[in-house]
Enzyme design. Structure first.
Site: not given
Length: 225
Positions: A38, A117, A176, A205-206, A212
């Site tokens: 990152k 990003g 997502n 999935p939700w 994460e």
């Protein structure tokens, strides 16, 4: 030679990090030595060790290599705003050469590197340079993360066209679920799959809490990359 991919999203808060962690998990399961990167992150917390960004920490945790935080995230800013604004305010210019040297260092250690990003495709890093410019300079294949919600089809197509217009490879996309699936979810997915000129690598999935940290690599078909 390392496999390298850049993860961008249709907007901010569409689940780039959730998708990135899923991709890193899938690559690790496939036997790769993986590293998440990152290069620029805004929106960080003060800790005894210094500023820490939650997205970068998630990439660090999901990398198979043991990486120092500064290796994963060389540019860290506290305020959650566009990097070019906060870097100018703090008098810290974001140098593409530093971003690239960080990527080279990871390529020497890992054989599968995922670069995430900040914000969307054209996020500015200075008044004259965007994340898209750096990705084009590095010639990174791009994975697009689409937050499946109202408006996502237009945002996905605009981003996909911009990536291709830059002459880059759109290697795949990840759906997502940023909210519990609504009644039009299946139709959105059908349309996105038809219109995005790249394979659907998977759908995360939700998950209401800490997505994460979840075992989401199982939702990714890495063989399509």
């Amino acid at each position: 030679m390392s496999k390298r991919y850049f993860v961008t999203g249709t907007d901010t808060e569409v689940g780039k990090t959730v998708a990135s962690c899923a991709l890193l998990q899938a690559a690790k399961a496939a036997g790769y030595r993986t590293a998440g990167y990152k290069p620029v992150a805004s929106g960080s917390e003060k800790t005894p060790e210094g500023l820490r960004n939650s997205d970068a920490l998630a990439l660090q945790r999901n990398s198979s290599l043991q990486l120092d935080y500064a290796t994963v995230n060389p540019y860290t800013f506290a305020e959650p705003t566009s990097p070019h604004i906060i870097s100018a305010q703090e008098g810290r210019s974001i140098e593409s050469s530093v971003m690239s040297s960080g990527l080279r260092a990871l390529e020497q250690q890992a054989d599968w590197v995922l670069v995430e990003g900040a914000g969307g495709w054209f996020t500015p890093l200075s008044d004259t340079f965007t994340f898209a410019d750096w990705v084009t300079q590095e010639q990174l294949p791009v994975i697009l993360v689409v937050g499946v919600k109202l408006g996502c089809i237009n945002h996905a197509m605009l981003t996909a066209q911009a990536i291709q217009h830059a002459g880059l490879t759109l290697a795949g996309w990840v759906a997502n679920d940023v909210t519990p699936p609504g009644k039009r979810h299946a139709e959105y997915m059908t349309t996105l799959t038809r219109m995005i000129p790249a394979p659907l690598l998977g759908e995360s999935p939700w998950l209401a809490e800490n997505p994460e940290n979840a075992a989401t690599g199982k939702y990714i078909n890495l063989a399509l990359l």
